[in-house]
Enzyme design. Structure first.
Site, mmCIF file in Angstrom:
data_model
loop_
_atom_site.group_PDB
_atom_site.id
_atom_site.type_symbol
_atom_site.label_atom_id
_atom_site.label_comp_id
_atom_site.label_asym_id
_atom_site.label_seq_id
_atom_site.Cartn_x
_atom_site.Cartn_y
_atom_site.Cartn_z
ATOM 1 C CG LEU A 1 -1.928 -1.116 1.309
ATOM 2 C CD1 LEU A 1 -2.797 -1.115 2.606
ATOM 3 C CD2 LEU A 1 -3.040 -0.776 0.208
ATOM 4 N N GLY B 1 6.401 1.931 2.608
ATOM 5 C CA GLY B 1 8.046 1.874 2.570
ATOM 6 C C GLY B 1 8.650 1.067 1.488
ATOM 7 C CB THR C 1 10.115 4.457 -2.586
ATOM 8 O OG1 THR C 1 8.947 4.531 -3.530
ATOM 9 C CG2 THR C 1 11.073 5.467 -3.263
ATOM 10 C CB SER D 1 1.613 -3.581 -8.446
ATOM 11 O OG SER D 1 2.724 -3.726 -7.520
#
Length: 202
Positions: A13, A17, A19, A86
Site C-alpha cells: 500500500l 515503505g 520506495t 500494483s
C-alpha cells in the site's frame, strides 16, 4: 563472474515503505558491483504512463508497462527494481511469467498505521472522500499469496527488512554472498530458508 539480471518487485500500500527499501537495496547492490535500475511507480506515472488514470484498466496498463521494462532490463543483465503499489494479483503474476527471474517483495503494513503515518496526506483526503478509488480505502489491494519476501514495516526495522531481502537474494543465488556485518539471526535465517524451501527454490 557475469551476473544474470532479475527483477525485484516491491508491492504494498501507499506509504508502506516500498520506495525507501528499494533505494537502500539499490545502493547495496551497486556497492556489490551490479547494474541496477529503479522504476518507481510515481516517477513512471509522470513519464512512461503519463495520461493514464486510476481505473482498473489504467492501473493494469501501468503495471504491465513497468513489467515490460523490467523484462527488457533483466534479460540484458540489469537488476530491475520496481516499486509500485500494483494492487492486482493477476497483473503481478503476469509480470512474473514474462520476466522469469522475479522476486516479489510484499511490503506489508496495516491500514490504521498507514493512516497515522500519512506521509503524503493522501489517506486523509481519501477518507474524507476528496479522492475516490484510493487503494486500501475504497479500492482493493490483493495481497500476494506467496511472495519470496515478506517484510512488515510496522514490526521490523528498515535495516532488518533490507537484510531479509538481501539474504533472500543470496540464498536464491541471484547475488553473490558478502562478508558484511549485520547478518541475520539464526531464527530469521531459518524463516527465510523455510520460505524459499516452500516455494521450491532450495
Amino acid at each position: 563472474m557475469e551476473m544474470k539480471g532479475f527483477t525485484i518487485w516491491f508491492t504494498g500500500l501507499s506509504g508502506s515503505g516500498k520506495t525507501t527499501l528499494a533505494r537502500v537495496v539499490e545502493e547495496i547492490l551497486r556497492e556489490r558491483g551490479m547494474k541496477v535500475e529503479v522504476l518507481d511507480g510515481d516517477v513512471v506515472r509522470t513519464n512512461l504512463s503519463k495520461g493514464l488514470g486510476f481505473s482498473k484498466e489504467d492501473r493494469d496498463t501501468n503495471i504491465k508497462r513497468i513489467g515490460f521494462v523490467c523484462h527488457l532490463l533483466s534479460r540484458n543483465g540489469v537488476v530491475a527494481i520496481a516499486s509500485a503499489i500494483s494492487p492486482y494479483r493477476d497483473v503481478r503474476d503476469s509480470n512474473r511469467r514474462l520476466i522469469g527471474r522475479f522476486v516479489e517483495v510484499y511490503v506489508k503494513c496495516p491500514l490504521d498505521v498507514l493512516v497515522k503515518r500519512d506521509v503524503k496526506g493522501m489517506y486523509a483526503k481519501a477518507l474524507a472522500g476528496e479522492i475516490k478509488g484510493f487503494t486500501g480505502v475504497d479500492d482493493p489491494y490483493e495481497e500476494p499469496l506467496n511472495p519470496e519476501v515478506l517484510v512488515e514495516t510496522d514490526k521490523e526495522s528498515e535495516e532488518a527488512c533490507v537484510q531479509k531481502i538481501i539474504r533472500t537474494l543470496e540464498l536464491m543465488g541471484y547475488i553473490p554472498g558478502a562478508d558484511a556485518s549485520g547478518e541475520t539471526s539464526e531464527e530469521e535465517e531459518e524463516k527465510i530458508r523455510r520460505r524459499l524451501r516452500d516455494l521450491g527454490y532450495i
